[in-house]
Design an enzyme around this catalytic site. Structure first.
Site, PDB file in Angstrom:
ATOM      1  N   ASP A 109       0.752  -1.141  -0.004  1.00  0.00           N
ATOM      2  CA  ASP A 109      -0.010   0.061   0.032  1.00  0.00           C
ATOM      3  C   ASP A 109       0.779   1.265   0.051  1.00  0.00           C
ATOM      4  O   ASP A 109       2.175   1.258   0.424  1.00  0.00           O
ATOM      5  CB  ASP A 109      -1.005  -0.021   1.105  1.00  0.00           C
ATOM      6  N   HIS A 260       3.894  -2.363   3.160  1.00  0.00           N
ATOM      7  CA  HIS A 260       3.923  -0.836   2.543  1.00  0.00           C
ATOM      8  C   HIS A 260       5.136  -0.546   2.000  1.00  0.00           C
ATOM      9  O   HIS A 260       6.154  -1.152   2.339  1.00  0.00           O
ATOM     10  CB  HIS A 260       3.592   0.271   3.894  1.00  0.00           C
TER      11      HIS A 260
END
Length: 368
Positions: A109, A260
């Site tokens: 993400d 991430h």
């Protein structure tokens, strides 16, 4: 190089506080992302994974890109309201049952960033693909990182324009966040996405209905590494692999995991974590393989919207009805399970608002 120490300082201030309110927790990720964006260097050179064989940046133009929260228009919402919606589609959290139960949907993400190439370089060496959920407002600063990711064959989906919590927004603002997020991906890749990941995993029936009117389906995750939350303590490279070891010991299969690609510390944990999966016989796959579909791109509804001229001129008059699309979803093979959202974990004394499930302080393991 991104001055990640500044972001670490923000997280440390929160982690070391004697006490704080739930609203402070709700803003942790948002504040970190604001700080991250404030220190982006548009002139930073992102190492190129592959030559741009199919797409180049020659024709990319971000003159349309807003700064801060994107503008919203009632005409856009009216346009999409003419489309059939599917508010009761399940939020996708797992890979479908298949002949290979060991598929594992690794996802990342909040990019693109100057650190995205660390992740894509790893998967290039392993000849495997993953999924990247893109924040639109990051794309103008790092278009090459997104292009390299796309050209390498990874799947890409919308993560809104500003990482806003969609459940707190008006209908018009939700449409705007998704439209601008899609536009950023299209600008670089030439492809229109058909999946989105709601920031913080926060989604309700209203958001699902609005998103489905844009031809979009929601994907969250079954297992959260919480990698960003360990940056302040410097333990990311220990905690994240430990999470994967725990899940493998529990026999988890068909997972969609959350990591991430924005911080130097979070991407540094990728090789060891993914090696654990591979050594355990798991096959890391992108979302399309995870869901058993040909592609995550191709959205006739959004394509028709941009062709209508409403994006450039939202006050151009009565919107033309969009074409109908098959939004029947995936009724077979998915584990809907309980709602899983991004948890918040901090070191030291904590006070959690138990009414908000993303403040549960635990890894969201989901159903196996």
């Amino acid at each position: 190089m991104l001055p990640s120490l500044l972001a670490v300082a923000v997280l440390c201030c929160v982690a070391c506080a004697d006490s704080f309110q739930p609203d402070d927790l709700n803003n942790i990720v948002g504040e970190a992302m604001d700080l991250y964006r404030a220190h982006l260097d548009p002139n930073s050179k992102t190492p190129s994974l592959l030559p741009a064989e199919n797409r180049t940046l020659a024709s990319v133009n971000f003159d349309w890109a807003p700064t801060g929260s994107p503008p919203s228009y009632a005409s856009w919402t009216m346009y999409f309201q003419q489309q059939q919606t599917y508010a009761d589609l399940p939020v996708l959290t797992h890979c479908v049952d298949s002949t290979n139960v060991n598929v594992w949907g690794a996802s990342f993400d909040d990019g693109p960033s100057e650190n995205t190439h660390v992740v894509t370089d790893y998967f290039a060496r392993k000849n495997m693909k993953a999924t990247f959920w893109v924040i639109g407002s990051n794309v103008p600063a790092f278009p090459q990182a997104l292009l390299d990711t796309f050209n390498a064959g990874h799947d890409i989906g919308i993560h809104t324009w500003t990482h806003a919590q969609l459940t707190d927004l008006s209908d018009d603002d939700i449409v705007s966040e998704l439209v601008y997020g899609a536009r950023a991906i299209y600008e670089v890749t030439g492809k229109m996405p058909k999946f989105f990941r709601p920031p913080y995993g926060e989604i309700d029936r209203r958001v699902r209905k609005i998103a489905s009117s844009l031809g979009l389906e929601a994907v969250t995750w079954s297992h959260d590494t919480l990698d960003w939350s360990y940056v302040a303590s410097g333990s990311t490279e220990q905690q994240v692999p430990d999470a994967f070891r725990e899940w493998l010991q529990d026999g988890v299969t068909r997972a969609i995991t959350l990591q991430h690609d924005i911080f130097e510390e979070t991407v540094a944990a990728v090789p060891q974590s993914m090696d654990l999966l591979i050594d355990a016989g798991r096959t890391i796959v992108p979302l399309s393989t995870c869901l058993g579909i040909p592609s995550v791109f191709g959205n006739p509804t959004l394509e028709a919207f941009f062709a209508s001229g409403l994006f450039e001129n939202p006050y151009s008059g009565s919107p033309v009805p969009p074409p109908k699309h098959d939004g029947g979803g995936y009724s077979v093979g998915f584990v809907k399970g309980r709602k899983t959202v991004k948890a918040v974990r901090v070191d030291g004394p904590t006070k959690f608002d138990k009414s908000r499930s993303h403040f549960n302080g635990k890894r969201s393991n989901g159903a196996r």
